[in-house]
Design a protein around this motif. Sequence first.
Motif, PDB file in Angstrom:
ATOM      1  N   LEU A  85       0.850  -1.255  -0.052  1.00 32.75           N
ATOM      2  CA  LEU A  85      -0.080  -0.014  -0.110  1.00 32.75           C
ATOM      3  C   LEU A  85       0.920   1.399  -0.161  1.00 32.75           C
ATOM      4  CD1 LEU A  85      -2.949  -0.991   2.382  1.00 32.75           C
ATOM      5  CD2 LEU A  85      -2.937  -1.041  -0.158  1.00 32.75           C
ATOM      6  N   ARG A  86       1.990   1.232   0.963  1.00 35.98           N
ATOM      7  CA  ARG A  86       2.737   2.558   0.679  1.00 35.98           C
ATOM      8  C   ARG A  86       3.524   2.517  -0.667  1.00 35.98           C
ATOM      9  NH1 ARG A  86       3.205   6.649   3.213  1.00 35.98           N
ATOM     10  NH2 ARG A  86       3.266   7.407   1.118  1.00 35.98           N
ATOM     11  N   ALA A  87       3.942   1.646  -1.206  1.00 34.60           N
ATOM     12  CA  ALA A  87       4.262   1.607  -2.770  1.00 34.60           C
ATOM     13  C   ALA A  87       3.347   2.284  -3.772  1.00 34.60           C
ATOM     14  CB  ALA A  87       5.063   0.416  -3.055  1.00 34.60           C
ATOM     15  N   LEU A  88       1.995   1.616  -3.524  1.00 34.44           N
ATOM     16  CA  LEU A  88       0.989   2.217  -4.172  1.00 34.44           C
ATOM     17  C   LEU A  88       0.815   3.796  -3.928  1.00 34.44           C
ATOM     18  CD1 LEU A  88      -1.386   1.760  -6.262  1.00 34.44           C
ATOM     19  CD2 LEU A  88      -2.782   1.360  -4.449  1.00 34.44           C
ATOM     20  N   LEU A  89       0.815   4.277  -2.774  1.00 32.22           N
ATOM     21  CA  LEU A  89       0.669   5.603  -2.683  1.00 32.22           C
ATOM     22  C   LEU A  89       1.941   6.463  -3.096  1.00 32.22           C
ATOM     23  CD1 LEU A  89      -1.638   5.044  -0.750  1.00 32.22           C
ATOM     24  CD2 LEU A  89      -0.625   6.651   0.946  1.00 32.22           C
ATOM     25  N   ASP A  90       3.013   5.884  -3.123  1.00 34.04           N
ATOM     26  CA  ASP A  90       4.327   6.511  -3.465  1.00 34.04           C
ATOM     27  C   ASP A  90       4.125   6.770  -5.191  1.00 34.04           C
ATOM     28  OD1 ASP A  90       5.205   6.773  -1.045  1.00 34.04           O
ATOM     29  OD2 ASP A  90       6.788   5.112  -0.993  1.00 34.04           O
ATOM     30  N   ARG A  91       3.566   5.598  -5.672  1.00 35.99           N
ATOM     31  CA  ARG A  91       3.588   5.810  -7.192  1.00 35.99           C
ATOM     32  C   ARG A  91       2.540   6.868  -7.639  1.00 35.99           C
ATOM     33  NH1 ARG A  91       4.070   0.349  -6.377  1.00 35.99           N
ATOM     34  NH2 ARG A  91       2.112  -0.184  -6.673  1.00 35.99           N
ATOM     35  N   ASP A  92       1.735   7.316  -6.711  1.00 34.87           N
ATOM     36  CA  ASP A  92       0.703   8.590  -7.135  1.00 34.87           C
ATOM     37  C   ASP A  92      -0.019   8.032  -8.343  1.00 34.87           C
ATOM     38  OD1 ASP A  92      -0.652  10.519  -6.482  1.00 34.87           O
ATOM     39  OD2 ASP A  92       0.958  12.188  -7.085  1.00 34.87           O
ATOM     40  N   PRO A  93      -0.755   7.147  -8.480  1.00 36.92           N
ATOM     41  CA  PRO A  93      -1.466   6.886  -9.624  1.00 36.92           C
ATOM     42  C   PRO A  93      -2.449   7.952 -10.203  1.00 36.92           C
ATOM     43  CG  PRO A  93      -2.201   5.482  -8.047  1.00 36.92           C
ATOM     44  CD  PRO A  93      -1.169   6.220  -7.401  1.00 36.92           C
ATOM     45  N   PHE A  94      -2.718   8.721  -9.148  1.00 39.30           N
ATOM     46  CA  PHE A  94      -3.981   9.801  -9.464  1.00 39.30           C
ATOM     47  C   PHE A  94      -3.355  11.281  -9.665  1.00 39.30           C
ATOM     48  CE2 PHE A  94      -6.622   6.342  -7.645  1.00 39.30           C
ATOM     49  CZ  PHE A  94      -7.239   6.213  -8.547  1.00 39.30           C
ATOM     50  N   ALA A  95      -2.184  11.295  -9.846  1.00 43.31           N
ATOM     51  CA  ALA A  95      -1.183  12.462  -9.878  1.00 43.31           C
ATOM     52  C   ALA A  95      -2.096  13.682 -10.703  1.00 43.31           C
ATOM     53  CB  ALA A  95      -0.071  12.141 -10.405  1.00 43.31           C
ATOM     54  N   GLY A  96      -2.356  14.693  -9.949  1.00 41.22           N
ATOM     55  CA  GLY A  96      -3.033  15.660 -10.590  1.00 41.22           C
ATOM     56  C   GLY A  96      -4.496  15.658 -10.747  1.00 41.22           C
ATOM     57  N   LEU A  97      -4.906  14.692 -10.074  1.00 39.32           N
ATOM     58  CA  LEU A  97      -6.326  14.743 -10.007  1.00 39.32           C
ATOM     59  C   LEU A  97      -6.915  14.713  -8.569  1.00 39.32           C
ATOM     60  CD1 LEU A  97      -7.086  11.414 -12.069  1.00 39.32           C
ATOM     61  CD2 LEU A  97      -7.451  13.857 -12.734  1.00 39.32           C
ATOM     62  N   SER A  98      -8.148  15.320  -8.263  1.00 36.65           N
ATOM     63  CA  SER A  98      -8.675  15.333  -6.731  1.00 36.65           C
ATOM     64  C   SER A  98      -9.720  14.622  -6.630  1.00 36.65           C
ATOM     65  CB  SER A  98      -8.798  16.821  -6.501  1.00 36.65           C
ATOM     66  OG  SER A  98      -9.815  17.427  -7.484  1.00 36.65           O
ATOM     67  N   HIS A  99     -10.104  13.987  -5.349  1.00 35.48           N
ATOM     68  CA  HIS A  99     -11.234  13.360  -5.182  1.00 35.48           C
ATOM     69  C   HIS A  99     -12.050  14.448  -4.241  1.00 35.48           C
ATOM     70  CE1 HIS A  99     -13.489  10.053  -3.680  1.00 35.48           C
ATOM     71  NE2 HIS A  99     -13.964  10.663  -2.549  1.00 35.48           N
ATOM     72  N   ASP A 100     -13.393  14.745  -5.160  1.00 32.50           N
ATOM     73  CA  ASP A 100     -14.301  15.666  -4.530  1.00 32.50           C
ATOM     74  C   ASP A 100     -15.529  15.440  -4.906  1.00 32.50           C
ATOM     75  OD1 ASP A 100     -14.483  16.467  -7.279  1.00 32.50           O
ATOM     76  OD2 ASP A 100     -12.881  18.139  -7.054  1.00 32.50           O
ATOM     77  N   ARG A 101     -16.741  16.344  -4.921  1.00 31.47           N
ATOM     78  CA  ARG A 101     -17.963  15.862  -5.136  1.00 31.47           C
ATOM     79  C   ARG A 101     -18.108  15.410  -6.611  1.00 31.47           C
ATOM     80  NH1 ARG A 101     -22.175  19.845  -2.128  1.00 31.47           N
ATOM     81  NH2 ARG A 101     -22.138  18.364  -0.210  1.00 31.47           N
ATOM     82  N   SER A 102     -17.279  16.089  -7.417  1.00 33.62           N
ATOM     83  CA  SER A 102     -17.600  15.864  -9.012  1.00 33.62           C
ATOM     84  C   SER A 102     -16.702  14.704  -9.547  1.00 33.62           C
ATOM     85  CB  SER A 102     -17.514  17.012  -9.820  1.00 33.62           C
ATOM     86  OG  SER A 102     -15.730  17.443  -9.516  1.00 33.62           O
ATOM     87  N   THR A 103     -15.738  14.051  -8.818  1.00 31.86           N
ATOM     88  CA  THR A 103     -14.874  13.115  -9.214  1.00 31.86           C
ATOM     89  C   THR A 103     -14.555  12.213  -7.874  1.00 31.86           C
ATOM     90  OG1 THR A 103     -14.121  14.714 -10.792  1.00 31.86           O
ATOM     91  CG2 THR A 103     -12.863  12.812 -10.429  1.00 31.86           C
ATOM     92  N   TYR A 104     -14.719  11.048  -8.145  1.00 26.73           N
ATOM     93  CA  TYR A 104     -14.350   9.963  -7.264  1.00 26.73           C
ATOM     94  C   TYR A 104     -13.241   9.317  -7.741  1.00 26.73           C
ATOM     95  CZ  TYR A 104     -18.344  10.656  -3.867  1.00 26.73           C
ATOM     96  OH  TYR A 104     -19.133  10.926  -3.007  1.00 26.73           O
ATOM     97  N   LEU A 105     -12.059   9.195  -6.787  1.00 26.08           N
ATOM     98  CA  LEU A 105     -10.897   8.431  -7.129  1.00 26.08           C
ATOM     99  C   LEU A 105     -11.043   7.101  -6.533  1.00 26.08           C
ATOM    100  CD1 LEU A 105      -8.323  11.237  -7.053  1.00 26.08           C
ATOM    101  CD2 LEU A 105      -9.581  10.419  -9.005  1.00 26.08           C
ATOM    102  N   THR A 106     -11.256   5.996  -7.175  1.00 28.22           N
ATOM    103  CA  THR A 106     -11.439   4.631  -6.455  1.00 28.22           C
ATOM    104  C   THR A 106     -10.446   3.807  -6.880  1.00 28.22           C
ATOM    105  OG1 THR A 106     -12.683   3.811  -8.341  1.00 28.22           O
ATOM    106  CG2 THR A 106     -13.861   5.178  -6.612  1.00 28.22           C
TER     107      THR A 106
END
Length: 188
Positions: A82-103
């Motif tokens: 899980l740490r490595a997944l976070l470090d790879r930052d696969p959603f770089a430049g995107l934000s999780h908010d009301r209009s966009t869910y990052l799953t």
Amino acid sequence: MGRYAALLRGITPSNPNMTNDKLRGVFEGLGLGDVTSVLASGNIVFRSAESDVPVLEERIQAALVRELGIGGGTIIREHAELRALLDRDPFAGLSHDRSTYLTVTFLKDRAAVKVAAAAPEHWPERPDPLTRGLGYDPAARVILAVLDNTTTGTPSGVMSWLEKTCGKDITTRTWLTVQRIVRKMESA
């Protein structure tokens, strides 16, 4: 002792048998250490001397069925994954908010991993049109999706598609939840 996160499928916090205290009790009853929960949606962080993840998954799932009647499924990931997944930052430049869910959808079944790892054009069918940026991270064994919430209705078709494509041994978390799980693992 290794640090692990158990991602439980089908947890409904309003169900009296699925509360965090009852879930933690099952893990503690198995002799697992430093058991804590993250949010109220079936995320349990713990330590164990057992390093065979499939054995841990089976032991925990059997105890959940036996003690609480919960048969949804247990998927475990090690802290390093899980740490490595976070470090790879696969959603770089995107934000999780009301209009966009990052799953992040975690896969358990090796056959599902093979399907997901294939190029998207070889997947059996296309996911929900409200989903974009679908990809696969082989190191973490997860499908990454960006759900568009700007139109009416929920992009629930992607969940059906994921089950149809990868089977029921999957569970989905938001990117924010994955980040919280890792923080909890690192503070425990």
